[in-house]
Design a protein around this motif. Sequence first.
Motif, PDB file in Angstrom:
ATOM      1  N   ILE A 105     -31.300  44.850  -0.931  1.00 19.45           N
ATOM      2  CA  ILE A 105     -31.504  46.188  -1.511  1.00 19.45           C
ATOM      3  C   ILE A 105     -31.663  46.070  -3.033  1.00 19.45           C
ATOM      4  O   ILE A 105     -32.545  46.685  -3.625  1.00 19.45           O
ATOM      5  CB  ILE A 105     -30.337  47.130  -1.136  1.00 19.45           C
ATOM      6  N   ASN A 126     -20.466  58.549  -8.344  1.00 20.58           N
ATOM      7  CA  ASN A 126     -20.268  59.493  -9.453  1.00 20.58           C
ATOM      8  C   ASN A 126     -21.342  59.365 -10.533  1.00 20.58           C
ATOM      9  O   ASN A 126     -21.595  60.311 -11.278  1.00 20.58           O
ATOM     10  CB  ASN A 126     -18.897  59.261 -10.106  1.00 20.58           C
ATOM     11  N   ILE A 157     -17.093  62.098   0.562  1.00 22.59           N
ATOM     12  CA  ILE A 157     -16.275  62.272   1.771  1.00 22.59           C
ATOM     13  C   ILE A 157     -15.457  63.554   1.668  1.00 22.59           C
ATOM     14  O   ILE A 157     -15.234  64.059   0.610  1.00 22.59           O
ATOM     15  CB  ILE A 157     -15.358  61.072   2.073  1.00 22.59           C
ATOM     16  N   ARG A 180     -23.026  62.019   0.968  1.00 27.16           N
ATOM     17  CA  ARG A 180     -22.198  60.804   0.937  1.00 27.16           C
ATOM     18  C   ARG A 180     -20.775  61.046   0.489  1.00 27.16           C
ATOM     19  O   ARG A 180     -19.887  60.255   0.802  1.00 27.16           O
ATOM     20  CB  ARG A 180     -22.840  59.758   0.013  1.00 27.16           C
ATOM     21  N   PHE A 239     -26.293  55.217  -6.198  1.00 26.46           N
ATOM     22  CA  PHE A 239     -26.040  55.811  -4.877  1.00 26.46           C
ATOM     23  C   PHE A 239     -25.333  54.814  -3.955  1.00 26.46           C
ATOM     24  O   PHE A 239     -24.442  55.168  -3.195  1.00 26.46           O
ATOM     25  CB  PHE A 239     -27.367  56.259  -4.257  1.00 26.46           C
ATOM     26  N   PHE A 240     -25.722  53.544  -4.081  1.00 28.61           N
ATOM     27  CA  PHE A 240     -25.094  52.530  -3.220  1.00 28.61           C
ATOM     28  C   PHE A 240     -23.722  52.091  -3.729  1.00 28.61           C
ATOM     29  O   PHE A 240     -22.840  51.800  -2.944  1.00 28.61           O
ATOM     30  CB  PHE A 240     -26.006  51.299  -3.101  1.00 28.61           C
ATOM     31  N   ARG A 241     -23.573  52.035  -5.061  1.00 34.83           N
ATOM     32  CA  ARG A 241     -22.351  51.422  -5.593  1.00 34.83           C
ATOM     33  C   ARG A 241     -21.382  52.369  -6.273  1.00 34.83           C
ATOM     34  O   ARG A 241     -20.179  52.161  -6.225  1.00 34.83           O
ATOM     35  CB  ARG A 241     -22.732  50.343  -6.617  1.00 34.83           C
ATOM     36  N   ASP A 242     -21.913  53.388  -6.962  1.00 36.04           N
ATOM     37  CA  ASP A 242     -21.043  54.216  -7.806  1.00 36.04           C
ATOM     38  C   ASP A 242     -21.557  55.659  -7.763  1.00 36.04           C
ATOM     39  O   ASP A 242     -22.287  56.106  -8.643  1.00 36.04           O
ATOM     40  CB  ASP A 242     -21.090  53.645  -9.242  1.00 36.04           C
ATOM     41  N   ILE A 246     -24.274  51.390   8.654  1.00 39.61           N
ATOM     42  CA  ILE A 246     -24.208  52.742   8.075  1.00 39.61           C
ATOM     43  C   ILE A 246     -24.881  53.810   8.938  1.00 39.61           C
ATOM     44  O   ILE A 246     -25.824  54.468   8.510  1.00 39.61           O
ATOM     45  CB  ILE A 246     -24.758  52.791   6.609  1.00 39.61           C
ATOM     46  N   ASP A 273     -18.904  50.753   4.694  1.00 41.06           N
ATOM     47  CA  ASP A 273     -19.225  50.899   6.114  1.00 41.06           C
ATOM     48  C   ASP A 273     -18.539  49.817   6.943  1.00 41.06           C
ATOM     49  O   ASP A 273     -17.921  50.093   7.974  1.00 41.06           O
ATOM     50  CB  ASP A 273     -20.741  50.812   6.274  1.00 41.06           C
ATOM     51  N   GLU A 294     -24.218  56.679   9.726  1.00 40.03           N
ATOM     52  CA  GLU A 294     -24.186  58.023   9.155  1.00 40.03           C
ATOM     53  C   GLU A 294     -25.262  58.204   8.078  1.00 40.03           C
ATOM     54  O   GLU A 294     -25.762  59.296   7.867  1.00 40.03           O
ATOM     55  CB  GLU A 294     -22.787  58.198   8.558  1.00 40.03           C
ATOM     56  N   HIS A 295     -25.637  57.123   7.410  1.00 41.44           N
ATOM     57  CA  HIS A 295     -26.526  57.244   6.245  1.00 41.44           C
ATOM     58  C   HIS A 295     -27.841  56.487   6.385  1.00 41.44           C
ATOM     59  O   HIS A 295     -28.659  56.523   5.472  1.00 41.44           O
ATOM     60  CB  HIS A 295     -25.812  56.717   4.983  1.00 41.44           C
ATOM     61  N   VAL A 326     -31.019  56.410   3.869  1.00 42.76           N
ATOM     62  CA  VAL A 326     -31.402  55.208   3.120  1.00 42.76           C
ATOM     63  C   VAL A 326     -32.859  54.856   3.420  1.00 42.76           C
ATOM     64  O   VAL A 326     -33.636  54.525   2.524  1.00 42.76           O
ATOM     65  CB  VAL A 326     -30.449  54.029   3.461  1.00 42.76           C
ATOM     66  N   GLU A 375     -26.999  43.651   0.993  1.00 39.54           N
ATOM     67  CA  GLU A 375     -26.774  44.220  -0.350  1.00 39.54           C
ATOM     68  C   GLU A 375     -27.724  43.564  -1.346  1.00 39.54           C
ATOM     69  O   GLU A 375     -28.336  44.241  -2.173  1.00 39.54           O
ATOM     70  CB  GLU A 375     -25.337  43.945  -0.811  1.00 39.54           C
ATOM     71  N   VAL A 411     -17.445  50.373  -4.711  1.00 38.34           N
ATOM     72  CA  VAL A 411     -17.736  49.487  -3.583  1.00 38.34           C
ATOM     73  C   VAL A 411     -19.095  49.876  -3.015  1.00 38.34           C
ATOM     74  O   VAL A 411     -19.427  51.062  -2.930  1.00 38.34           O
ATOM     75  CB  VAL A 411     -16.665  49.635  -2.473  1.00 38.34           C
ATOM     76  N   HIS A 412     -19.877  48.883  -2.625  1.00 39.81           N
ATOM     77  CA  HIS A 412     -21.199  49.142  -2.065  1.00 39.81           C
ATOM     78  C   HIS A 412     -21.083  49.912  -0.750  1.00 39.81           C
ATOM     79  O   HIS A 412     -20.167  49.675   0.035  1.00 39.81           O
ATOM     80  CB  HIS A 412     -21.905  47.807  -1.823  1.00 39.81           C
ATOM     81  N   LEU A 413     -22.038  50.821  -0.560  1.00 41.84           N
ATOM     82  CA  LEU A 413     -22.052  51.646   0.660  1.00 41.84           C
ATOM     83  C   LEU A 413     -21.930  50.806   1.925  1.00 41.84           C
ATOM     84  O   LEU A 413     -21.193  51.142   2.856  1.00 41.84           O
ATOM     85  CB  LEU A 413     -23.356  52.450   0.683  1.00 41.84           C
ATOM     86  N   LEU A 414     -22.628  49.663   1.941  1.00 37.71           N
ATOM     87  CA  LEU A 414     -22.599  48.809   3.129  1.00 37.71           C
ATOM     88  C   LEU A 414     -21.215  48.204   3.346  1.00 37.71           C
ATOM     89  O   LEU A 414     -20.763  48.021   4.468  1.00 37.71           O
ATOM     90  CB  LEU A 414     -23.620  47.683   2.981  1.00 37.71           C
TER      91      LEU A 414
END
Lengths: 215, 390
Positions: free
Chosen positions: A15, A144, A215, A213, A139-142, A75, B161, A77-78, A82, A12, B155-158
């Motif tokens: 990134i 919306n 769900i 992403r 995209f990674f954290r929030d 991850i 996961d 799936e993603h 990424v 994290e 929450v972070h994507l990682l």
Amino acid sequence: MAILFRSTKALEGQIDDYLDAVSQGMIVFVEGIKDYLAGDQARFGERIKNIGVLESRADNLRRDIENSLYSQSLIPEHRGDVLGLLESMDDVIDTAKETLQQFSVENPYIPEGLNGDFLELARVATQAAETVVAATRAFFRDLNAVKDHLHKTYFFEKEADKTGDRLKRKVFQMEALDLAQKIHLRYFALHIDNIADEAEAVADRLAIYSIKRTI
Amino acid sequence: MILFFLTSGLFLGWSLGANDAANVFGTAVGSKMIRFKTAAAVSAFFVVVGAVHGGSGAADTLGNLGAVNAIAGSFIVAFSAAFTVFWMTRIKLPVSTSQAIVGAIIGWNLFSGSPTDYDSLTKIVLTWVVCPMLSGVIAALLFAVFRFYLNRVKVHLLRVDMHTRLGLLLVGAFGSYSLGANNIANVMGVFVPAHPFGEISFFGLLTLSGTQVLFLLGGMAIAVGIFTYSHKVIDTVGTSVMRISPVVALVVVLAQSIVLFVFASEGLEGWLLSHGLPAVPLVPVSSSHAVVGAVIGIGLVKGGRGIRYGVLGEIGAGWVATPVVAGVITFVALFFLQNVFDQKVYEPRGLASEPVVEQLMSPRETTSEMSVLNGRVSDGGEDSRARASS
């Protein structure tokens, strides 16, 4: 499991560092253009060095991140998304670095009356890039919040097109310049505008990846 | 010979392991969230634990439906169920081991002239209908909660996961336990009245009853099925049939596990009864149907697009076709084994127990002793007629 969580946290951080490097690259780019237009070659040279360091740092971080994602099969799936995202983001800072490099190599003659236009173009193009960096963080954290940033990217990209267009028209209307100089300046306007186009390409990917992403 | 007769049950267990374990870990392995070896080891272990520890509840219900009392009969019942599952899978019809075994038991009842307990049968059939619905409702609720949570908490994507991975492993373990507890009845239930095993103690630490030893064997057969063949089924379930995200997979497996657990847990049944609530019948249900129910439940929450409603019709057809086919095969096979191989496929027994029959047959019992009843009238019979005439 604790080890896995620790490595996730480290990733994290990487990134975030990568996105910081791209964002800082944009700031350095604008400062570099400012220095060039002001004729301060020493500081301009410093900026080129800075952006080079940031670009190679971003490259290394990107490789490390991609390596970790696949070697630890994170991850699943993603990770393809990424990977694509980080690679297209790399094109943004690459274009910025290349453009400053070309200023250094080709040393284009910019009439004083065009300084403001070139600076504005650089600012608007890098704003497109900075908003897409913010969208990528979201995209990674929030998820919306991605949309909140993306619409700005599209706006700044269009603004960059308009500013570039205005600049080129102005260049070709200047009777004091010969055709070679006009074409040379158009070429630089195009290069700066390319940063916004690369940012838009990242934004297009992000828009799709965000839908994937949810769900 | 006894071990030979058990092989059909073990075969049924193997095919259950190969097929149904994919429902528990298929999406997790297919989406590369969990390695196959990890999934297989966890699944095998918890299936055995579930079978031995929690298998008796659903097995009792199957026992009530028809107590197959000769081991050769049990062999045919399990074999016919396994064959039905195998054959219907070959011709690509949706099939559930639970339905096959119920049909096979009824086939044995018809052949041996034993009565079928219609209360148990109604309970079982109703549960089949309720199972996918309940799974759908649970999955829809869980999905709504998960979505609400994930959309609001940043929450972070990682990290999502990592938590999903951990969740899939835990839920997979729970699902495997529930699968073992609920479905061991399908595999070994018919051998319960006829098995020869006694109590076994492991170093004085753990004592298993005869039935638990039987369930241990069945659980191990399921585990072998998981290790040897489920990989192929997992490849199909995980990659082509259901393309769902790991978080949705987590919800699907959790809903399915809860349903299987609800229909297998004697502890839960006791708790409900002690609180004056209606008890859930302990019945072996189909994990595949629970999965389909869960996926449809989530699909409805997502707005109902892309749901293959045809699957529901196929499941409905399976409710009728599978038990009928299994019943017919059992009947024919029992006839064959009894008359061609001269095997005893059932112990003849009357409707009354032996002491009752003895009492009735004893010479002391004559009608003269009933003379004490002379002149006595009941409320509804002679008495009311006498009152009417007076």
